[in-house]
Design an enzyme around this catalytic site. Structure first.
Site, short mmCIF file in Angstrom:
data_model
loop_
_atom_site.label_atom_id
_atom_site.label_comp_id
_atom_site.label_asym_id
_atom_site.label_seq_id
_atom_site.Cartn_x
_atom_site.Cartn_y
_atom_site.Cartn_z
N GLN A 159 1.21 2.76 1.91
CA GLN A 159 1.12 2.53 3.35
C GLN A 159 2.00 1.40 3.91
O GLN A 159 2.63 1.58 4.95
CB GLN A 159 -0.35 2.26 3.74
CG GLN A 159 -0.53 2.13 5.24
CD GLN A 159 -1.94 1.81 5.71
OE1 GLN A 159 -2.13 1.44 6.84
NE2 GLN A 159 -2.94 1.96 4.87
N GLU A 184 -4.66 -2.70 0.47
CA GLU A 184 -5.11 -3.17 1.78
C GLU A 184 -6.27 -4.17 1.74
O GLU A 184 -6.17 -5.30 2.22
CB GLU A 184 -5.52 -1.94 2.61
CG GLU A 184 -6.23 -2.24 3.91
CD GLU A 184 -5.35 -2.92 4.95
OE1 GLU A 184 -4.22 -2.43 5.16
OE2 GLU A 184 -5.78 -3.91 5.54
N ASP A 188 -1.81 -3.66 5.19
CA ASP A 188 -0.71 -2.72 4.98
C ASP A 188 0.16 -2.56 6.21
O ASP A 188 1.32 -2.92 6.24
CB ASP A 188 -1.27 -1.34 4.60
CG ASP A 188 -1.63 -1.26 3.13
OD1 ASP A 188 -1.06 -2.02 2.34
OD2 ASP A 188 -2.49 -0.44 2.78
N GLY A 212 -11.45 -16.33 21.35
CA GLY A 212 -10.75 -17.25 22.25
C GLY A 212 -11.71 -18.19 22.94
O GLY A 212 -12.84 -18.40 22.50
N GLY A 213 -11.26 -18.78 24.04
CA GLY A 213 -12.07 -19.77 24.72
C GLY A 213 -13.13 -19.19 25.64
O GLY A 213 -13.96 -19.91 26.17
N1 CAO Z 1 11.88 7.58 -10.05
C1 CAO Z 1 11.34 7.13 -11.21
N2 CAO Z 1 10.38 6.19 -11.26
C2 CAO Z 1 9.94 5.70 -10.09
C3 CAO Z 1 10.44 6.14 -8.86
C4 CAO Z 1 11.47 7.11 -8.87
N3 CAO Z 1 12.00 7.58 -7.74
N4 CAO Z 1 9.80 5.48 -7.89
C5 CAO Z 1 8.91 4.67 -8.49
N5 CAO Z 1 8.99 4.79 -9.82
C6 CAO Z 1 8.23 4.06 -10.82
C7 CAO Z 1 8.43 2.56 -10.74
O1 CAO Z 1 9.66 2.18 -11.27
C8 CAO Z 1 7.24 2.06 -11.53
O2 CAO Z 1 7.53 2.13 -12.88
P1 CAO Z 1 7.38 0.89 -13.92
O3 CAO Z 1 5.99 0.37 -13.72
O4 CAO Z 1 7.60 1.54 -15.24
O5 CAO Z 1 8.39 -0.12 -13.58
C9 CAO Z 1 6.19 3.14 -11.27
O6 CAO Z 1 6.86 4.22 -10.60
C10 CAO Z 1 5.00 2.77 -10.42
O7 CAO Z 1 5.30 1.83 -9.43
P2 CAO Z 1 4.16 0.83 -8.94
O8 CAO Z 1 3.74 -0.03 -10.10
O9 CAO Z 1 4.65 0.13 -7.74
O10 CAO Z 1 2.97 1.84 -8.52
P3 CAO Z 1 1.40 1.71 -8.76
O11 CAO Z 1 0.85 2.99 -8.26
O12 CAO Z 1 1.03 1.33 -10.14
O13 CAO Z 1 0.96 0.51 -7.81
C11 CAO Z 1 0.76 -0.62 -5.69
C12 CAO Z 1 0.83 0.72 -6.43
C13 CAO Z 1 0.76 -0.33 -4.22
C14 CAO Z 1 -0.52 -1.37 -6.09
C15 CAO Z 1 1.98 -1.48 -6.07
O14 CAO Z 1 3.14 -0.74 -5.82
C16 CAO Z 1 2.05 -2.80 -5.32
O15 CAO Z 1 1.33 -3.75 -5.60
N6 CAO Z 1 2.96 -2.88 -4.35
C17 CAO Z 1 3.19 -4.09 -3.58
C18 CAO Z 1 2.11 -4.34 -2.59
C19 CAO Z 1 1.93 -3.19 -1.63
O16 CAO Z 1 2.83 -2.73 -0.97
N7 CAO Z 1 0.69 -2.76 -1.52
C20 CAO Z 1 0.34 -1.81 -0.45
C21 CAO Z 1 -0.15 -0.60 -0.97
S1 CAO Z 1 -0.89 0.36 0.31
O17 CAO Z 1 -2.49 -0.08 0.27
#
Ligand code: CAO
Length: 434
Positions: A18, A140, A169, A247-248
């Site tokens: 998001q 979030e 988010d 607020g106030g």
């Molecule tokens: N081709 C191949 N691999 C891809 C890719 C693509 N096009 N796009 C993503 N990937 C891979 C990434 O390289 C990553 O791999 P590695 O862990 O091996 O390096 C993997 O997909 C997963 O990415 P991620 O760790 O970001 O995803 P997740 O689902 O485990 O975590 C989230 C999700 C949101 C917790 C994490 O991305 C995060 O903390 N982001 C920053 C904060 C944020 O934006 N949070 C808001 C989320 S909305 O509530």
């Protein structure tokens, strides 16, 4: 699209879930060409999350990814790295919100990205900035809790509470969009790109700014506008204020006729409308009564003020109360349910609630661009299917021939979803570039 504020700006959108997608959706609404890079055959995880219709992109995805093009590309393959490098060369902005270090692990550190394109602006969202939690994954509600919102939301006798507004988010997406546009303006003068980082904790705390104000006021004595004053206890940190105004001016949500869960109206008692209030609720004798006539006199008994007002609002629907109070310049607002908002004609008329058609799900409602520019109107275009524009982007942006595209596909650098969709769905595919 040529008259749009950001037309000519190309965004390499590596965002998912998001926070990042809300940011790039705003840029797309302002006219940027947003190229959403997704993992072949998988895509943004939200495509499949909270699905209401089987095998169709979820509303979670469609409502956060309007006006974008989708390419499936795996930058972890050798050919994928080559294509991704070429895309960095051709784009003005790169945005990602992966877990910390994910883009570096793909071989694209900020240093490497700058080397490829010194003019590029690199935006990222992370849960936390530098510090003890910098490596954590964040969603979030985690951000709402870590940014001060949850500890200050809810009622005094209840647990910390998260809010329905996605301030972690979507709030951080908004902050990032402003940072990116600012960096683009700076590039006009400097010719150089830069890195723009937004931490969700920081974004939430920024939106809780007035609570940090109150934290410092607390050391000078009780917070007299909080419902804990004068009968309750204040501890060492800002307490949960229920529905008290931040607020106030004192405010509270009072019940209205109907008895439904959203039959409430939020009312504010400013000194200048005290007389109008008392006339409206038939308590003229309190207009000049020294026990009630001044804000100072009322402050210790705000609960009684709102109880008197509620006696009156219970005789009106929230919309009747709105009409009567607005006619007297008394600030107030109905508690509107999402059903009421979805059906509100004025929101439809001004493009804030929009119906969009989608080739596999059919029509759905979405929230349009809440930022209205007089010279850059927003047409909300449905979200792309997974990989819908892979070939088109390789051809038009990178100048790939059909053979080069076939080679990239054979090397599994790009996906073949567009073809799969055509086989699986009898619905004719929309024109590319929609
Ligand atoms: N081709 C191949 N691999 C891809 C890719 C693509 N096009 N796009 C993503 N990937 C891979 C990434 O390289 C990553 O791999 P590695 O862990 O091996 O390096 C993997 O997909 C997963 O990415 P991620 O760790 O970001 O995803 P997740 O689902 O485990 O975590 C989230 C999700 C949101 C917790 C994490 O991305 C995060 O903390 N982001 C920053 C904060 C944020 O934006 N949070 C808001 C989320 S909305 O509530």
């Amino acid at each position: 699209m040529t008259d749009k504020a950001l037309s000519g700006i190309r965004v390499l959108d590596m965002t998912h879930v998001q926070s990042g997608p809300t940011c790039t959706q705003l840029l797309a609404w302002f006219g940027a060409d947003v190229i959403k890079v997704e993992r072949p055959h998988v895509g943004d995880a939200t495509r499949g999350q909270l699905r209401d219709i089987p095998d169709v992109d979820s509303l979670y995805f469609t409502m956060l990814n309007h006006n974008k093009r989708s390419i499936t590309l795996n930058p972890k393959t050798p050919k994928g790295k080559e294509i991704f490098t070429r895309l960095i060369e051709e784009c003005d902005v790169l945005v990602e919100n992966f877990a910390p270090g994910a883009l570096d692990r793909m071989g694209f550190s900020w240093e490497r990205i700058q080397e490829i394109n010194p003019r590029i602006i690199y935006g990222s969202v992370k849960g936390f900035g530098p510090g003890p939690y910098q490596d954590c994954k964040v969603y979030e509600n985690v951000a709402q809790c870590a940014g001060g919102s949850a500890s200050t939301t809810g009622f005094d006798d209840g647990p910390p509470m998260v809010t329905g507004a996605q301030i972690g988010d979507s709030g951080t997406g908004l902050h990032l969009a402003l940072g990116l546009v600012t960096a683009l303006m700076h590039r006009e003068r400097s010719g150089k790109g830069q890195r723009v980082e937004c931490a969700m904790q920081d974004g939430v705390l920024n939106l809780c700014r007035v609570k940090l104000r109150d934290q410092q006021r607390l050391s000078q004595g009780p917070l007299r506008e909080y419902p804990q004053f004068p009968h309750g206890e204040f501890g060492e940190s800002v307490p949960r204020a229920g529905n008290a105004s931040g607020g106030g001016q004192p405010g509270w949500a009072v019940k209205t006729k109907g008895g439904g869960i959203d039959d409430y109206i939020y009312v504010i008692i400013q000194p200048q409308v005290w007389e109008a209030w008392m006339k409206t609720i038939g308590r003229e004798e309190l207009i000049s009564d020294p026990e009630w006539a001044t804000p100072e006199a009322r402050l210790p008994k705000l609960d009684q003020c709102f109880a008197m007002i509620e006696e009156w609002t219970l005789t009106k629907t929230k919309f009747e109360a709105m009409d009567i109070l607005n006619a007297q310049n008394i600030p107030c607002g109905p508690i509107l349910s999402l059903q009421e908002l979805a059906e509100e004609p004025s929101l439809r008329d001004n493009g804030t609630v929009v119906e969009v058609d989608h080739p596999t799900r059919g029509p759905y409602l979405t929230v349009g661009n809440p930022i209205k520019l007089s010279a850059s109107s927003t047409e909300v275009v449905r979200s792309p299917l997974l990989g819908e524009h892979t070939d088109e982007i390789l051809r038009d942006v990178l100048g790939f021939s059909d053979n080069a595209i076939a080679e990239a596909r054979a090397a599994e650098a790009i996906g073949s979803e567009h073809k799969l969709h055509e086989d699986e769905h009898p619905v004719p595919m929309p024109e590319a570039g929609a």
